[in-house]
Design a protein around this motif. Structure first.
Motif, PDB file in Angstrom:
ATOM      1  N   SER A 134      71.013 142.793  40.131  1.00 29.74           N
ATOM      2  CA  SER A 134      72.146 142.349  40.673  1.00 29.74           C
ATOM      3  C   SER A 134      73.639 142.897  40.061  1.00 29.74           C
ATOM      4  O   SER A 134      74.178 143.273  40.783  1.00 29.74           O
ATOM      5  CB  SER A 134      72.313 140.905  40.541  1.00 29.74           C
ATOM      6  OG  SER A 134      73.250 140.328  41.237  1.00 29.74           O
TER       7      SER A 134
ATOM      8  N   ASP B 223      66.492 131.092  49.512  1.00 30.69           N
ATOM      9  CA  ASP B 223      67.654 131.722  49.301  1.00 30.69           C
ATOM     10  C   ASP B 223      67.602 133.265  49.739  1.00 30.69           C
ATOM     11  O   ASP B 223      68.680 133.548  50.317  1.00 30.69           O
ATOM     12  CB  ASP B 223      67.810 131.841  47.790  1.00 30.69           C
ATOM     13  CG  ASP B 223      68.285 130.468  47.132  1.00 30.69           C
ATOM     14  OD1 ASP B 223      68.691 129.510  48.012  1.00 30.69           O
ATOM     15  OD2 ASP B 223      67.992 130.093  46.102  1.00 30.69           O
ATOM     16  N   PHE B 224      66.639 133.778  49.818  1.00 33.12           N
ATOM     17  CA  PHE B 224      66.529 135.088  50.055  1.00 33.12           C
ATOM     18  C   PHE B 224      66.638 135.143  51.582  1.00 33.12           C
ATOM     19  O   PHE B 224      67.287 136.085  51.983  1.00 33.12           O
ATOM     20  CB  PHE B 224      65.123 135.557  49.425  1.00 33.12           C
ATOM     21  CG  PHE B 224      64.967 137.136  49.832  1.00 33.12           C
ATOM     22  CD1 PHE B 224      65.465 138.319  48.887  1.00 33.12           C
ATOM     23  CD2 PHE B 224      64.230 137.518  51.078  1.00 33.12           C
ATOM     24  CE1 PHE B 224      65.189 139.445  49.218  1.00 33.12           C
ATOM     25  CE2 PHE B 224      64.159 138.996  51.307  1.00 33.12           C
ATOM     26  CZ  PHE B 224      64.411 139.978  50.349  1.00 33.12           C
TER      27      PHE B 224
ATOM     28  N   LEU C 150      63.460 130.191  45.940  1.00 31.63           N
ATOM     29  CA  LEU C 150      63.815 131.527  45.973  1.00 31.63           C
ATOM     30  C   LEU C 150      63.612 132.160  47.222  1.00 31.63           C
ATOM     31  O   LEU C 150      64.582 132.872  47.745  1.00 31.63           O
ATOM     32  CB  LEU C 150      63.197 132.286  44.795  1.00 31.63           C
ATOM     33  CG  LEU C 150      63.746 132.070  43.267  1.00 31.63           C
ATOM     34  CD1 LEU C 150      62.649 132.601  42.605  1.00 31.63           C
ATOM     35  CD2 LEU C 150      65.137 132.804  42.994  1.00 31.63           C
ATOM     36  N   SER C 151      62.602 131.996  47.859  1.00 27.89           N
ATOM     37  CA  SER C 151      62.390 132.303  49.127  1.00 27.89           C
ATOM     38  C   SER C 151      63.404 131.913  50.149  1.00 27.89           C
ATOM     39  O   SER C 151      63.745 132.801  51.031  1.00 27.89           O
ATOM     40  CB  SER C 151      60.960 132.021  49.641  1.00 27.89           C
ATOM     41  OG  SER C 151      59.947 132.455  48.676  1.00 27.89           O
TER      42      SER C 151
ATOM     43  N   THR D  60      70.195 134.448  52.689  1.00 23.65           N
ATOM     44  CA  THR D  60      70.875 135.610  52.218  1.00 23.65           C
ATOM     45  C   THR D  60      70.775 136.679  53.278  1.00 23.65           C
ATOM     46  O   THR D  60      71.842 137.416  53.804  1.00 23.65           O
ATOM     47  CB  THR D  60      70.841 135.975  50.957  1.00 23.65           C
ATOM     48  OG1 THR D  60      70.834 134.961  49.886  1.00 23.65           O
ATOM     49  CG2 THR D  60      72.160 137.084  50.403  1.00 23.65           C
ATOM     50  N   GLY D  61      69.510 136.983  53.679  1.00 29.70           N
ATOM     51  CA  GLY D  61      69.171 137.947  54.472  1.00 29.70           C
ATOM     52  C   GLY D  61      69.778 137.658  55.951  1.00 29.70           C
ATOM     53  O   GLY D  61      70.240 138.870  56.650  1.00 29.70           O
TER      54      GLY D  61
ATOM     55  N   GLU E  67      72.864 139.843  45.995  1.00 31.65           N
ATOM     56  CA  GLU E  67      72.239 138.555  46.000  1.00 31.65           C
ATOM     57  C   GLU E  67      70.824 138.782  46.400  1.00 31.65           C
ATOM     58  O   GLU E  67      69.903 138.007  45.860  1.00 31.65           O
ATOM     59  CB  GLU E  67      73.049 137.683  47.037  1.00 31.65           C
ATOM     60  CG  GLU E  67      74.497 137.323  46.593  1.00 31.65           C
ATOM     61  CD  GLU E  67      74.014 136.131  45.439  1.00 31.65           C
ATOM     62  OE1 GLU E  67      73.613 135.114  45.713  1.00 31.65           O
ATOM     63  OE2 GLU E  67      74.615 136.379  44.143  1.00 31.65           O
ATOM     64  N   LEU E  68      70.438 139.667  47.328  1.00 26.12           N
ATOM     65  CA  LEU E  68      69.160 139.703  47.862  1.00 26.12           C
ATOM     66  C   LEU E  68      68.345 140.411  46.405  1.00 26.12           C
ATOM     67  O   LEU E  68      67.184 140.035  46.295  1.00 26.12           O
ATOM     68  CB  LEU E  68      69.367 140.795  49.171  1.00 26.12           C
ATOM     69  CG  LEU E  68      69.695 140.444  50.457  1.00 26.12           C
ATOM     70  CD1 LEU E  68      69.828 141.453  51.341  1.00 26.12           C
ATOM     71  CD2 LEU E  68      68.829 139.174  50.907  1.00 26.12           C
TER      72      LEU E  68
ATOM     73  N   TYR F  31      67.216 137.323  44.177  1.00 27.30           N
ATOM     74  CA  TYR F  31      66.310 136.555  44.653  1.00 27.30           C
ATOM     75  C   TYR F  31      64.888 137.437  44.722  1.00 27.30           C
ATOM     76  O   TYR F  31      63.934 137.255  44.343  1.00 27.30           O
ATOM     77  CB  TYR F  31      66.626 135.999  45.810  1.00 27.30           C
ATOM     78  CG  TYR F  31      67.950 135.118  45.861  1.00 27.30           C
ATOM     79  CD1 TYR F  31      68.048 134.179  44.904  1.00 27.30           C
ATOM     80  CD2 TYR F  31      68.941 135.220  46.948  1.00 27.30           C
ATOM     81  CE1 TYR F  31      69.163 133.269  44.764  1.00 27.30           C
ATOM     82  CE2 TYR F  31      69.973 134.567  46.743  1.00 27.30           C
ATOM     83  CZ  TYR F  31      70.098 133.658  45.870  1.00 27.30           C
ATOM     84  OH  TYR F  31      71.235 132.833  45.781  1.00 27.30           O
ATOM     85  N   GLY F  32      65.005 138.457  45.318  1.00 30.70           N
ATOM     86  CA  GLY F  32      63.797 139.572  45.412  1.00 30.70           C
ATOM     87  C   GLY F  32      63.226 139.935  44.402  1.00 30.70           C
ATOM     88  O   GLY F  32      62.071 139.971  44.231  1.00 30.70           O
TER      89      GLY F  32
END
Lengths: 165, 77
Positions: free
Chosen positions: A102, A24-25, A21-22, A28-29, A147-148, A151-152
């Motif tokens: 989301s 992915d985050f 997840l991190s 995306t960031g 998306e952020l 995951y966040g």
């Protein structure tokens, strides 16, 4: 306990799903940063050009695919069998909470984009925008923000443990 | 053996104590026994997450105890 030991302990407490997840985050960031920096550094002519815009969007898509593939290959090397196991009930609930936030952001983004499109189409005097193709930018921005958030929120809820508030 | 913490409102449990009394079983070992992640066991232990009925029964089964020796419920009434 020094910082190195704290870091080792933190890594041991971290599940592989959290690492995924991190990643992915962060990916995306970075894509959001890339998209924003392209918009902020563009000239008015570039912003008005549909060719330039489609090139930027294509770059965003290509970067997304490449970064996701590279990160998943890297993660596959350090993975134990955790990802092959199905999610337990709590993880599914956390996943749904992530989807809820989301979905809210996406809904707001789509409504704002429609609103902005109607303003531009009706040629209203108030709230005129100097940014061409603004509804499209709002949609892309809402998608990236959603998306952020997805995951966040999962990371936060998974770490805090409290999924009911 | 200690009883579940009866002072708190809501569901509480004595899993941490029971793990210690069962050869200092780790959270990971318990998680593998009941088919959840270690993070979920941590959340259950700290009373931040109420397990499903199935997971609650599985935990009691691991410690070979009835459910009410592992979990307790106290309402605010």
């Amino acid at each position: 306990m020094n910082n190195k030991q704290k870091l080792i302990q933190w890594l041991q407490e971290t599940s592989f799903r959290e690492v995924t997840l991190s990643v992915d985050f962060i990916v995306t960031g970075y894509i959001s940063y890339f998209y924003l920096s392209q918009l902020l550094n563009a000239t008015p002519e570039q912003l008005a050009s549909i060719e330039w815009l489609s090139t930027v969007l294509l770059e965003v898509i290509v970067y997304s695919i490449v970064l996701m593939v590279v990160s998943y290959i890297a993660l596959a090397f350090i993975s134990d069998d955790e990802l092959s196991r199905p999610m337990d009930v709590r993880e599914k609930q956390i996943n749904l909470v992530g989807y809820k936030y989301s979905a809210i952001i996406l809904q707001v983004g789509v409504v704002l984009a429609l609103f902005q499109y109607n303003i531009a189409a009706q040629d209203f005097e108030f709230m005129q925008s100097s940014v061409p193709h603004l509804p499209l930018h709002i949609l892309v921005g809402a998608f990236l923000a959603a998306e952020l958030a997805h995951y966040g929120v999962q990371l936060y809820k998974g770490r805090s443990g409290d999924i009911y508030e | 053996m200690s009883k579940p913490d009866d002072n708190k409102i809501g569901i509480s449990n004595s899993i941490r104590t029971l793990r210690f009394l069962n050869n200092e079983m780790t959270q990971k070992q318990l998680a593998e026994h009941i088919g959840v992640t270690r993070q979920t066991v941590m959340a259950i232990e700290s009373n931040k997450y109420s397990p499903t009925l199935e997971v609650a029964f599985k935990i009691a089964e691991v410690f070979n105890l009835p459910l009410d020796k592992v979990f307790s419920y106290r309402s605010d009434k």
